[in-house]
Design a protein around this motif. Structure first.
Motif, PDB file in Angstrom:
ATOM      1  N   ALA A  60       0.829  -1.210   0.000  1.00 41.99           N
ATOM      2  CA  ALA A  60       0.000   0.000   0.000  1.00 41.99           C
ATOM      3  C   ALA A  60       0.864   1.261   0.000  1.00 41.99           C
ATOM      4  CB  ALA A  60      -0.926  -0.010   1.204  1.00 41.99           C
ATOM      5  N   LEU A  61       2.049   1.172   0.595  1.00 41.24           N
ATOM      6  CA  LEU A  61       2.951   2.333   0.643  1.00 41.24           C
ATOM      7  C   LEU A  61       3.750   2.484  -0.659  1.00 41.24           C
ATOM      8  CD1 LEU A  61       4.273   2.001   4.313  1.00 41.24           C
ATOM      9  CD2 LEU A  61       2.891   3.887   3.406  1.00 41.24           C
ATOM     10  N   GLY A  62       3.562   1.539  -1.553  1.00 39.26           N
ATOM     11  CA  GLY A  62       4.248   1.612  -2.848  1.00 39.26           C
ATOM     12  C   GLY A  62       5.738   1.328  -2.764  1.00 39.26           C
ATOM     13  N   VAL A  63       6.095   0.532  -1.763  1.00 38.62           N
ATOM     14  CA  VAL A  63       7.516   0.272  -1.514  1.00 38.62           C
ATOM     15  C   VAL A  63       8.220  -0.378  -2.712  1.00 38.62           C
ATOM     16  CG1 VAL A  63       9.000  -1.247  -0.127  1.00 38.62           C
ATOM     17  CG2 VAL A  63       7.396   0.296   0.999  1.00 38.62           C
ATOM     18  N   ARG A  64       7.447  -1.140  -3.497  1.00 33.03           N
ATOM     19  CA  ARG A  64       8.104  -1.849  -4.606  1.00 33.03           C
ATOM     20  C   ARG A  64       8.643  -0.917  -5.698  1.00 33.03           C
ATOM     21  NH1 ARG A  64       5.241  -2.631  -9.046  1.00 33.03           N
ATOM     22  NH2 ARG A  64       3.055  -2.021  -9.036  1.00 33.03           N
ATOM     23  N   ASN A  65       8.215   0.337  -5.667  1.00 30.01           N
ATOM     24  CA  ASN A  65       8.721   1.280  -6.677  1.00 30.01           C
ATOM     25  C   ASN A  65      10.075   1.886  -6.305  1.00 30.01           C
ATOM     26  OD1 ASN A  65       6.396   1.020  -8.271  1.00 30.01           O
ATOM     27  ND2 ASN A  65       5.300   2.361  -6.847  1.00 30.01           N
ATOM     28  N   PHE A  66      10.565   1.576  -5.123  1.00 28.11           N
ATOM     29  CA  PHE A  66      11.843   2.166  -4.701  1.00 28.11           C
ATOM     30  C   PHE A  66      13.020   1.396  -5.291  1.00 28.11           C
ATOM     31  CE2 PHE A  66       8.911   4.244  -2.053  1.00 28.11           C
ATOM     32  CZ  PHE A  66       9.513   5.400  -1.605  1.00 28.11           C
ATOM     33  N   ASP A  67      14.108   2.119  -5.509  1.00 30.74           N
ATOM     34  CA  ASP A  67      15.288   1.493  -6.126  1.00 30.74           C
ATOM     35  C   ASP A  67      16.120   0.726  -5.107  1.00 30.74           C
ATOM     36  OD1 ASP A  67      15.062   2.874  -8.781  1.00 30.74           O
ATOM     37  OD2 ASP A  67      15.197   4.610  -7.442  1.00 30.74           O
ATOM     38  N   VAL A  68      16.201   1.300  -3.903  1.00 30.12           N
ATOM     39  CA  VAL A  68      17.074   0.710  -2.882  1.00 30.12           C
ATOM     40  C   VAL A  68      16.303   0.599  -1.572  1.00 30.12           C
ATOM     41  CG1 VAL A  68      19.232   0.980  -1.588  1.00 30.12           C
ATOM     42  CG2 VAL A  68      19.101   1.767  -3.953  1.00 30.12           C
ATOM     43  N   GLY A  69      16.421  -0.557  -0.923  1.00 30.99           N
ATOM     44  CA  GLY A  69      15.818  -0.755   0.386  1.00 30.99           C
ATOM     45  C   GLY A  69      16.903  -0.960   1.432  1.00 30.99           C
ATOM     46  N   ILE A  70      16.767  -0.289   2.557  1.00 33.84           N
ATOM     47  CA  ILE A  70      17.729  -0.457   3.642  1.00 33.84           C
ATOM     48  C   ILE A  70      16.973  -0.991   4.849  1.00 33.84           C
ATOM     49  CG2 ILE A  70      19.359   0.733   5.195  1.00 33.84           C
ATOM     50  CD1 ILE A  70      18.849   2.745   2.339  1.00 33.84           C
ATOM     51  N   VAL A  71      17.335  -2.191   5.280  1.00 32.59           N
ATOM     52  CA  VAL A  71      16.634  -2.802   6.414  1.00 32.59           C
ATOM     53  C   VAL A  71      17.516  -2.661   7.639  1.00 32.59           C
ATOM     54  CG1 VAL A  71      15.556  -4.907   7.297  1.00 32.59           C
ATOM     55  CG2 VAL A  71      15.552  -4.454   4.835  1.00 32.59           C
ATOM     56  N   SER A  72      17.104  -1.776   8.530  1.00 33.16           N
ATOM     57  CA  SER A  72      17.949  -1.539   9.707  1.00 33.16           C
ATOM     58  C   SER A  72      17.145  -1.757  10.980  1.00 33.16           C
ATOM     59  CB  SER A  72      18.544  -0.141   9.642  1.00 33.16           C
ATOM     60  OG  SER A  72      17.546   0.794   9.355  1.00 33.16           O
ATOM     61  N   ILE A  73      16.466  -2.890  10.977  1.00 36.43           N
ATOM     62  CA  ILE A  73      15.766  -3.304  12.202  1.00 36.43           C
ATOM     63  C   ILE A  73      16.830  -3.966  13.077  1.00 36.43           C
ATOM     64  CG2 ILE A  73      14.070  -4.893  13.147  1.00 36.43           C
ATOM     65  CD1 ILE A  73      12.406  -4.403  10.610  1.00 36.43           C
ATOM     66  N   GLY A  74      16.908  -3.505  14.313  1.00 39.72           N
ATOM     67  CA  GLY A  74      18.028  -3.921  15.157  1.00 39.72           C
ATOM     68  C   GLY A  74      17.870  -5.297  15.762  1.00 39.72           C
ATOM     69  N   ASP A  75      17.382  -5.338  16.990  1.00 38.06           N
ATOM     70  CA  ASP A  75      17.410  -6.572  17.788  1.00 38.06           C
ATOM     71  C   ASP A  75      16.479  -7.665  17.282  1.00 38.06           C
ATOM     72  OD1 ASP A  75      19.144  -5.267  19.411  1.00 38.06           O
ATOM     73  OD2 ASP A  75      17.572  -4.517  20.766  1.00 38.06           O
ATOM     74  N   ASP A  76      15.432  -7.260  16.594  1.00 38.96           N
ATOM     75  CA  ASP A  76      14.423  -8.241  16.215  1.00 38.96           C
ATOM     76  C   ASP A  76      14.853  -8.935  14.923  1.00 38.96           C
ATOM     77  OD1 ASP A  76      12.213  -9.674  15.593  1.00 38.96           O
ATOM     78  OD2 ASP A  76      10.786  -8.034  15.825  1.00 38.96           O
ATOM     79  N   ILE A  77      15.654  -9.989  15.085  1.00 36.42           N
ATOM     80  CA  ILE A  77      16.267 -10.667  13.936  1.00 36.42           C
ATOM     81  C   ILE A  77      15.200 -11.261  13.019  1.00 36.42           C
ATOM     82  CG2 ILE A  77      17.724 -12.645  13.286  1.00 36.42           C
ATOM     83  CD1 ILE A  77      19.572 -11.967  15.517  1.00 36.42           C
ATOM     84  N   GLN A  78      14.173 -11.794  13.635  1.00 35.65           N
ATOM     85  CA  GLN A  78      13.112 -12.416  12.834  1.00 35.65           C
ATOM     86  C   GLN A  78      12.459 -11.384  11.893  1.00 35.65           C
ATOM     87  OE1 GLN A  78      10.383 -14.793  15.168  1.00 35.65           O
ATOM     88  NE2 GLN A  78       8.835 -14.574  13.583  1.00 35.65           N
ATOM     89  N   SER A  79      12.149 -10.207  12.427  1.00 37.24           N
ATOM     90  CA  SER A  79      11.527  -9.171  11.590  1.00 37.24           C
ATOM     91  C   SER A  79      12.488  -8.705  10.507  1.00 37.24           C
ATOM     92  CB  SER A  79      11.126  -7.968  12.436  1.00 37.24           C
ATOM     93  OG  SER A  79      10.158  -8.342  13.363  1.00 37.24           O
ATOM     94  N   SER A  80      13.751  -8.567  10.866  1.00 36.02           N
ATOM     95  CA  SER A  80      14.747  -8.104   9.889  1.00 36.02           C
ATOM     96  C   SER A  80      14.817  -9.067   8.705  1.00 36.02           C
ATOM     97  CB  SER A  80      16.100  -7.928  10.591  1.00 36.02           C
ATOM     98  OG  SER A  80      17.136  -8.498   9.861  1.00 36.02           O
ATOM     99  N   ILE A  81      14.778 -10.364   9.005  1.00 32.10           N
ATOM    100  CA  ILE A  81      14.836 -11.388   7.947  1.00 32.10           C
ATOM    101  C   ILE A  81      13.563 -11.348   7.100  1.00 32.10           C
ATOM    102  CG2 ILE A  81      14.809 -13.892   7.556  1.00 32.10           C
ATOM    103  CD1 ILE A  81      16.686 -14.084  10.049  1.00 32.10           C
ATOM    104  N   LEU A  82      12.444 -11.275   7.781  1.00 30.63           N
ATOM    105  CA  LEU A  82      11.157 -11.256   7.088  1.00 30.63           C
ATOM    106  C   LEU A  82      11.053 -10.050   6.146  1.00 30.63           C
ATOM    107  CD1 LEU A  82       8.870 -13.231   7.362  1.00 30.63           C
ATOM    108  CD2 LEU A  82       7.788 -11.729   9.052  1.00 30.63           C
TER     109      LEU A  82
END
Ligand code: ADP
Length: 216
Positions: A60-82
């Motif tokens: 819904a946020l249209g994230v797929r149109n972005f060129d680069v994604g940066i995943v910087s979720i810290g302690d929650d390893i499961q969420s970071s992977i997902l």
């Protein structure tokens, strides 16, 4: 103009997001924490409160149109992977993810992250090298065997050319650049002199760089 989406706006994510925005890029920041989102509202293009593990929200946020994604979720390893997996499945070309530890990093690569960063580990390595050898200003590990190092020239090197010093033969170092005040001599040759106060940017094997650290 590239567009960036930064997911997880903790210390690392917010720093990446603010810097990209200052450099003139469009940055969408997403965090689950409303307070964090508020605090960044004026520092990036858009800051949105959302749980990024929810694929429909990201769509819904249209994230797929972005060129680069940066995943910087810290302690929650499961969420970071997902989240990394969702971004790759959505077709984002370049996804960078921050890892807590080696195992986390391996998993991120396996599920398709294009680059994995270990900010705490890498900064620790850089600080340690700077502490043991005060003339080593910066240290970037290229691979387990090679690094790029920025170092202050030793006094013994002043007013000698790279050729005279036989940098490659004697020290195993390839000088990529010499920084002299505001000037930079890129790809210096054998006839280039080293002056007092010069900073050399060199690439070499870690074992040779360790030898150099012991000279100080
Ligand atoms: P740092 O070490 O970079 O400060 P933190 O763990 O403090 O890392 O920050 C991670 C950020 O990611 C936090 O602001 C947290 O609210 C956010 N976060 C965690 N899980 C999610 C999620 N599922 N969706 C969006 N943001 C999340």
């Amino acid at each position: 103009m590239k567009q960036f989406v930064v997911i997880g706006l903790g210390r690392f994510g917010s720093s990446v997001a603010r810097t990209l925005y200052k450099l003139g890029y469009d940055v969408l920041g997403i965090d689950i924490n409303e307070e964090i989102v508020q605090s960044l509202a004026d520092s990036i293009t858009h800051a949105v409160q959302a749980d990024a593990t929810d694929e429909n929200t990201l769509k819904a946020l249209g994230v797929r149109n972005f060129d680069v994604g940066i995943v910087s979720i810290g302690d929650d390893i499961q969420s970071s992977i997902l989240v990394t997996l969702i971004l790759k499945e959505m077709g984002i070309k370049y996804v960078i993810a921050k890892a807590q530890n080696d195992l986390h990093g391996k998993v991120l690569y396996k599920i398709g992250a294009d680059r994995v960063v270990f900010p705490e580990r890498d900064m620790g390595v850089r600080v340690a090298h700077n502490l043991v050898a005060s003339n080593i200003l910066d240290y970037i590990e290229l691979s387990p065997d090679f690094s790029i190092v920025e170092l202050e020239a030793f006094p013994e090197w002043y007013d000698k050319t790279l050729g005279e010093l036989k940098m490659r033969k004697n020290y195993g170092l390839n000088v990529m650049a010499i920084k002299r005040g505001e000037d930079v001599i890129v790809s210096p040759g054998a006839d280039d002199f080293i002056k007092k106060g010069d900073i050399l940017v060199v690439v070499g094997q870690n074992k040779d760089i360790e030898k150099l650290e012991k000279l100080v």
